[in-house]
Scaffold this active site. Sequence first.
Site, PDB file in Angstrom:
ATOM      1  CG  HIS A 187      56.578  13.377  56.739  1.00 52.55           C
ATOM      2  ND1 HIS A 187      57.479  13.761  57.691  1.00 52.55           N
ATOM      3  CD2 HIS A 187      55.492  12.928  57.414  1.00 52.55           C
ATOM      4  CE1 HIS A 187      56.968  13.539  58.893  1.00 52.55           C
ATOM      5  NE2 HIS A 187      55.772  13.027  58.749  1.00 52.55           N
ATOM      6  CE  LYS A 192      68.705   9.349  49.156  1.00 58.07           C
ATOM      7  NZ  LYS A 192      67.305   9.519  49.520  1.00 58.07           N
ATOM      8  N   PRO A 200      74.053   9.500  58.289  1.00 60.29           N
ATOM      9  CG  PRO A 200      73.400   9.575  60.537  1.00 60.29           C
ATOM     10  CD  PRO A 200      74.597   9.424  59.663  1.00 60.29           C
ATOM     11  CE1 TYR A 216      66.023  14.101  53.618  1.00 60.23           C
ATOM     12  CE2 TYR A 216      64.026  12.857  53.162  1.00 60.23           C
ATOM     13  CZ  TYR A 216      64.953  13.352  54.064  1.00 60.23           C
ATOM     14  OH  TYR A 216      64.825  13.070  55.406  1.00 60.23           O
ATOM     15  CE1 TYR A 229      65.919  16.207  57.176  1.00 61.80           C
ATOM     16  CE2 TYR A 229      68.116  15.604  57.910  1.00 61.80           C
ATOM     17  CZ  TYR A 229      66.907  15.263  57.340  1.00 61.80           C
ATOM     18  OH  TYR A 229      66.688  13.964  56.931  1.00 61.80           O
TER      19      TYR A 229
HETATM   20  C1  PHB Z   1      65.261   9.307  61.894  1.00 63.73           C
HETATM   21  O1  PHB Z   1      64.058   9.563  62.003  1.00 63.73           O
HETATM   22  O2  PHB Z   1      65.817   8.493  62.640  1.00 63.73           O
HETATM   23  C2  PHB Z   1      66.061  10.020  60.862  1.00 63.73           C
HETATM   24  C3  PHB Z   1      65.417  10.858  59.980  1.00 63.73           C
HETATM   25  C4  PHB Z   1      66.160  11.526  59.012  1.00 63.73           C
HETATM   26  C5  PHB Z   1      67.530  11.343  58.947  1.00 63.73           C
HETATM   27  C6  PHB Z   1      68.172  10.495  59.826  1.00 63.73           C
HETATM   28  C7  PHB Z   1      67.436   9.824  60.797  1.00 63.73           C
HETATM   29  O3  PHB Z   1      68.248  12.018  58.004  1.00 63.73           O
END
Ligand code: PHB
Length: 389
Positions: free
Chosen positions: A72, A297, A293, A385, A201
């Site tokens: 991505h 990271k 999460p 990121y 998000y």
């Molecule tokens: C996930 O795909 O499990 C995932 C992706 C991004 C995050 C946390 C978990 O910030």
Amino acid sequence: MQTQVGIIGAGPAGLLLSHLLSLRGIESIVLENRSRDYVENRVRAGVLEQGTVNLLSEVGLGERLKREGMQHFGIEIRFNNHAHRIDFAELTNGKGITIYGQQEVVKDLISARLAASGKLVFDVVDVSIHDLDSTQPSLEFLLDGVQQKLSCDFIAGCDGFHGVSRRSIPEDKLVCFDRDYPFAWLGILVEAPPSSTELVYANSPTGFALHSMRSPGVTRNYLQCPPDDSLDNWSDDRIWQELHARLETIPDWTLKEGNILEKGITPMRSFVCETMRYNRLLLAGDAAHIVPPTGAKGMNLAVADVAILDKAIAAWYQRGTEQLLETYSLECLRRIWLGENFSWYMTFLLHKFPDADPFQQRLQAAEFDFLSQSSAASKALAERYVGLT
Ligand code: PHB
Ligand code: APR
């Protein structure tokens, strides 16, 4: 029993360390208190920084990752009814991330270790650490009801936040830093194609939500929930209702539903333990630090620790020098605190804090506004990121 490096924990940290050491001809034994089936199927996060992908590929673990991992080059952030895309490729000179579930990394590592006749011992009970003040520390544990002792040159504590390693360091040698957050994440794995090409998000009036994925046919969604919440309170209907409400905040975007394959609630915590070394015990991964999460990271920090630890242990065997072991903790902690800082920032930006007063709410909205208006602010987020190195 005797080995060069005794490793506690068959998560990404312990397994990768064992793999890296074996490539240098250094022998290790990994002790894990769960079954192989359990660790291979435990659903965790799934975002790999480019540096993590590069390292895994360089050490022969890139084949399935390259084939099945989803690259991505951006993420979308939604705040109330606004959306802002962070274009990683443009802002970080073509860098991106790869979506590949942590348990897939664990499966690849286990099969690589077994193919190389590596020693992985699952289902051990009551691992304890001894003789830490000597040059031959040891591990004691029960296997099939029989007491065992493993003498080692080094012990790697890769046994996660709840393991025994960190607690084996004398209290006066440790300083711990932590933050608990007033919410948790409810995560679901779903049999449905992704609703977006990139991760979404969202900070909505009723709380945070994340739309992520694992493959063209499987998605992963998260919802902010109270910290002490129980899965009993979350019927499938209620989960979908909340996900629709929190994610469908912009025109022409709908979330695809599907069969829910797995549900779980994860607490949110920031934690750092200084030091990561006590004599011949070295901590790596979640045993030494936890990030919420939101910044994706966790696994990347664990991988970065063991890459440094592998070099430090190798220098001791190959050149007889302790110098890299002495600087191990400091070298890791610099990156860890950057990861803590970024994860805290993303958590602050995206969640509804139950105790936030209107002043704090306005500050949060201004932060999103700044991100949308300033390419410098977006670039800072993108750099952190995708990973700083
Ligand atoms: C996930 O795909 O499990 C995932 C992706 C991004 C995050 C946390 C978990 O910030
Ligand atoms: N004895 C043996 N094994 C243990 C013990 C113990 N006393 N305690 C814990 N373990 C095992 C756990 O069952 C687990 O398999 O140690 C392993 C630790 O693995 P992880 O929790 O996956 O931690 P780590 O390898 O550091 O990877 C960090 O995991 O939690 C995620 O987000 C985090 O992605 C990050 C990654």
